[in-house]
Each structure stands twice: as structure tokens, then as C-alpha cells.
Write a protein that holds these residues in place. Structure first.
Motif, PDB file in Angstrom:
ATOM      1  N   PHE A   1       0.843  -1.193   0.000  1.00 19.06           N
ATOM      2  CA  PHE A   1       0.000   0.000   0.000  1.00 19.06           C
ATOM      3  C   PHE A   1       0.883   1.250   0.000  1.00 19.06           C
ATOM      4  O   PHE A   1       1.736   1.426   0.868  1.00 19.06           O
ATOM      5  CB  PHE A   1      -0.894   0.001   1.240  1.00 19.06           C
ATOM      6  N   GLY A   2       0.679   2.100  -0.985  1.00 14.38           N
ATOM      7  CA  GLY A   2       1.427   3.347  -1.072  1.00 14.38           C
ATOM      8  C   GLY A   2       2.475   3.375  -2.162  1.00 14.38           C
ATOM      9  O   GLY A   2       2.860   4.459  -2.614  1.00 14.38           O
ATOM     10  N   VAL A   3       2.948   2.216  -2.622  1.00 10.29           N
ATOM     11  CA  VAL A   3       4.047   2.233  -3.585  1.00 10.29           C
ATOM     12  C   VAL A   3       3.609   2.753  -4.956  1.00 10.29           C
ATOM     13  O   VAL A   3       4.442   3.237  -5.735  1.00 10.29           O
ATOM     14  CB  VAL A   3       4.686   0.832  -3.751  1.00 10.29           C
ATOM     15  N   ASP A   4       2.308   2.695  -5.257  1.00 11.02           N
ATOM     16  CA  ASP A   4       1.838   3.142  -6.570  1.00 11.02           C
ATOM     17  C   ASP A   4       1.691   4.652  -6.677  1.00 11.02           C
ATOM     18  O   ASP A   4       1.314   5.161  -7.736  1.00 11.02           O
ATOM     19  CB  ASP A   4       0.487   2.487  -6.901  1.00 11.02           C
TER      20      ASP A   4
ATOM     21  N   GLY B   1     -10.668  -8.154   4.351  1.00 13.28           N
ATOM     22  CA  GLY B   1      -9.825  -7.743   5.453  1.00 13.28           C
ATOM     23  C   GLY B   1      -8.370  -7.529   5.092  1.00 13.28           C
ATOM     24  O   GLY B   1      -7.947  -7.681   3.946  1.00 13.28           O
ATOM     25  N   ALA B   2      -7.604  -7.169   6.097  1.00 12.30           N
ATOM     26  CA  ALA B   2      -6.173  -6.902   5.955  1.00 12.30           C
ATOM     27  C   ALA B   2      -5.426  -7.632   7.056  1.00 12.30           C
ATOM     28  O   ALA B   2      -5.945  -7.827   8.161  1.00 12.30           O
ATOM     29  CB  ALA B   2      -5.908  -5.404   6.029  1.00 12.30           C
ATOM     30  N   PHE B   3      -4.215  -8.041   6.740  1.00 10.19           N
ATOM     31  CA  PHE B   3      -3.351  -8.638   7.758  1.00 10.19           C
ATOM     32  C   PHE B   3      -1.911  -8.301   7.425  1.00 10.19           C
ATOM     33  O   PHE B   3      -1.557  -8.060   6.265  1.00 10.19           O
ATOM     34  CB  PHE B   3      -3.560 -10.150   7.871  1.00 10.19           C
TER      35      PHE B   3
ATOM     36  N   LEU C   1       2.228   0.494   6.675  1.00 10.76           N
ATOM     37  CA  LEU C   1       1.094   0.107   5.840  1.00 10.76           C
ATOM     38  C   LEU C   1       1.536  -0.708   4.618  1.00 10.76           C
ATOM     39  O   LEU C   1       0.754  -1.477   4.066  1.00 10.76           O
ATOM     40  CB  LEU C   1       0.328   1.342   5.376  1.00 10.76           C
ATOM     41  N   MET C   2       2.781  -0.538   4.205  1.00  6.34           N
ATOM     42  CA  MET C   2       3.280  -1.281   3.039  1.00  6.34           C
ATOM     43  C   MET C   2       3.392  -2.772   3.318  1.00  6.34           C
ATOM     44  O   MET C   2       3.449  -3.576   2.389  1.00  6.34           O
ATOM     45  CB  MET C   2       4.635  -0.733   2.604  1.00  6.34           C
ATOM     46  N   ALA C   3       3.453  -3.158   4.582  1.00  7.45           N
ATOM     47  CA  ALA C   3       3.587  -4.567   4.949  1.00  7.45           C
ATOM     48  C   ALA C   3       2.240  -5.220   5.231  1.00  7.45           C
ATOM     49  O   ALA C   3       2.191  -6.310   5.800  1.00  7.45           O
ATOM     50  CB  ALA C   3       4.500  -4.704   6.158  1.00  7.45           C
ATOM     51  N   LEU C   4       1.144  -4.564   4.824  1.00  4.34           N
ATOM     52  CA  LEU C   4      -0.195  -5.109   5.001  1.00  4.34           C
ATOM     53  C   LEU C   4      -0.710  -5.706   3.698  1.00  4.34           C
ATOM     54  O   LEU C   4      -0.533  -5.132   2.625  1.00  4.34           O
ATOM     55  CB  LEU C   4      -1.181  -4.024   5.444  1.00  4.34           C
ATOM     56  N   TYR C   5      -1.356  -6.853   3.805  1.00  2.39           N
ATOM     57  CA  TYR C   5      -2.117  -7.409   2.688  1.00  2.39           C
ATOM     58  C   TYR C   5      -3.556  -6.903   2.782  1.00  2.39           C
ATOM     59  O   TYR C   5      -4.205  -7.035   3.832  1.00  2.39           O
ATOM     60  CB  TYR C   5      -2.136  -8.935   2.748  1.00  2.39           C
TER      61      TYR C   5
END
Length: 321
Positions: A177-180, A205-207, A268-272
């Protein structure tokens, strides 16, 4: 029914026996699928890896091909050039005594890619679930946003998998999330799209990917191995995610490819972020236009036509806090 003790994404996969984890956007996207693939394998599932490939697959020897448009890449597969993410991953898997075949699809339009998926699924003896994995979140764009990122490959993969009605479970998982933002994606609109999917019961969901987990440690090792294998073209997406998993923050440098820009590495980048694939496809405003495409360049032209026809685009929004 879902439980707080288990992410809905994993609940949907609970009864699946054989799962195909597929990189949606090409390049190193399949690496973003490695942690869930490892976790599912540890839970007793039969898991296979595939990727939409940017490599020169048509130069491969004939014995690599399972059938038309499906290459079985192994650690010893020979190819022209050093850029071959699928082989890099196969070699890493082999070093860790894991099943080391990574299936690769050539970069095509929807019809041949869907046929390739069906060929691979038949070769594997059928699958109960396909998990499309996106490095970044631009696969979640509807099409009317101010910026779409790099949608061609993601949308071809989504359209192809959406048509696999014979597969009972089809999911999308996004990591990074955020890299784009570098490609113009506004992440407030990503969250708006996720909220809309949630209202339809399609947000799963997210994990997080914890650094101290077995999957987190192996992912960091795999990304480092990939960077060593492809020093001139390391993955910015997976490099960013790996930095976030390590706990780095802010403008972190891990490759010269990011010189001249400012990164914002954060947790947040480490969230699926996970969603139901058919529901995501239904909400897309232009996916049906790709149905009869055979070439990837047709997809790019159709996206441009759709964007030209839009009466307006959803403007980017700032986070309020």
C-alpha cells in the motif's frame, strides 16, 4: 461466518486443498505471493506459484513448455539475459528445499491468458482456489480515478481469472500500500474503493506480514536473493515492502533506481489488503472491453479509449489527518 481469530481471506481458503498463487502484474509480483503461499503450504495445502512474465519466454527451450503459453520454469532453466524473476524465485525455492517450479505466462491479452490458466489448472489436476497477488494496489482501481497506476497487466490477469467460473474461490491480495503513488495512484481513492467493496461483502480484510514470522523472514531472504540476482533491475515494490517489514521508515534507499525521488516507507506497506476477485471485476468500469483481446497492446489502447470517453475523473483526495 468469519471470526476475529482468522482473517476472512484465510477463512475463504480454509477448505481449499490445491491453490494457485499467481502474480497479477508481471515482473516480481509473484514474490508478493510468497508469504501466503508458504503459510498455506505449512497448513497442509498443495500450493503452486505462477506469474505473468516480463521475461523473454519465447526464447526458452521447447521442453520448458507445458503447453502453449505455459512455461514451467525451474532452477536450471536457461534463458537469454539476466532478468528472469521466475527463475530467480525457482532457484531460491530450491535452495530452501521447497517445490521449485514457477509457472510463467507470456504477456498476452485476456483470451490467451485465460486459456493458459485453464491449461495450467488442468496440468495441476485442478485447483480449488486462485489467489491473484498484486505488488501495490492499482488492481483495485475502478477506472474513473485521476490516476490508474500501471493497469494493463493487472487488468488482463483480473479479467482472465474472473472468467474461470469452474474455480470456486478466486481472490485478490495486494501487498505494498502506497508504492503506486509514484505512478499517480491516489491512495485515499484506494480506501474509498475498499469501502465500497466492503459494503458488498467483498472486502476480505487486511493482515500484516510480521518480520519475526517464518514467512516474514523467508520473504526478506527471497527479496535479498532477487536483488542479488537482478542487480540492475531490482524490484522497487518488493524492496519497499521488505524495508517496511524490517521496520524502516521514510525515505529509505535500497536501489539506485529510486534516485531522484522521495520514498515514504511505512508499516502500511507490509499489510495485505484482500478482496473477492469476481466482485472486484464487477465493479471495474471497463474490464468487459478486454474480453476478446489477444494482445497486451490492445488492452492499453482500450484503456485509453475508455479514459477519453469519461465525462469526468474522480479527483485525488488528501488524507484528512
Amino acid at each position: 461466518m468469519f471470526s476475529l481469530l482468522e482473517p476472512p481471506f484465510l477463512s475463504r481458503l480454509r477448505d481449499a486443498r490445491r491453490i494457485l498463487v499467481a502474480g497479477a502484474g508481471g515482473g516480481f509480483d509473484v514474490y508478493a505471493g510468497l508469504p501466503p503461499a508458504l503459510a498455506l503450504r505449512a497448513a497442509g495445502k498443495e500450493v503452486h506459484l505462477s506469474n505473468l512474465s516480463f521475461a523473454d519466454l519465447y526464447s526458452l527451450d521447447q521442453d520448458v513448455w507445458v503447453d502453449q503459453d505455459v512455461a514451467a520454469v525451474r532452477p536450471d532453466t536457461e534463458a537469454r539475459g539476466d532478468y528472469f524473476p521466475e527463475r530467480s524465485l525457482a532457484r531460491w525455492l530450491d535452495q530452501h528445499d521447497l517445490p521449485s517450479t514457477v509457472y510463467a505466462f507470456p504477456l498476452t491479452g485476456v483470451q490467451p491468458l485465460r486459456d493458459a490458466y485453464r491449461t495450467l489448472i488442468g496440468h495441476l489436476g485442478g485447483v480449488d482456489a486462485v489467489v491473484l497477488v498484486n505488488g501495490g494496489t492499482d488492481i483495485l482501481m475502478r477506472g474513473d480515478e485521476h490516476g490508474l497506476g500501471t493497469p494493463e497487466e493487472d487488468m488482463v490477469s483480473l479479467a482472465a481469472v474472473n472468467g474461470l467460473d469452474e474455480v470456486p474461490v478466486r481472490l485478490v491480495a495486494c501487498l505494498g500500500f502506497g508504492v503506486d503513488a509514484y505512478h499517480g495512484v491516489n491512495h485515499a481513492l484506494v480506501l474509498e474503493n475498499l469501502a465500497a467493496l466492503d459494503r458488498e461483502g467483498a472486502y476480505l480484510g487486511a493482515f500484516s506480514l510480521p518480520r519475526e514470522s517464518r514467512e516474514g523472514q523467508l520473504y526478506l531472504d527471497a527479496v535479498a536473493h532477487a536483488q542479488e540476482s537482478t542487480p540492475d533491475r531490482p524490484s522497487i515494490v518488493n524492496g519497499s515492502v521488505a524495508a517496511a517489514v524490517r521496520g524502516d521508515f521514510g525515505d529509505v534507499r535500497f536501489t539506485e533506481r529510486t534516485r531522484g525521488g522521495e520514498l515514504f516507507i511505512n508499516p502500511l506497506m507490509a499489510l495485505y489488503f484482500c478482496v473477492d476477485a469476481p466482485a472486484l471485476a464487477r465493479r471495474n468500469l471497463y474490464l468487459d472491453r478486454f474480453e476478446k483481446t489477444s494482445l497486451i497492446r490492445q488492452v492499453g489502447s482500450l484503456i485509453e479509449e475508455f479514459r477519453d470517453e469519461l465525462p469526468r475523473q474522480r479527483p485525488p483526495r488528501a488524507y484528512p489527518h
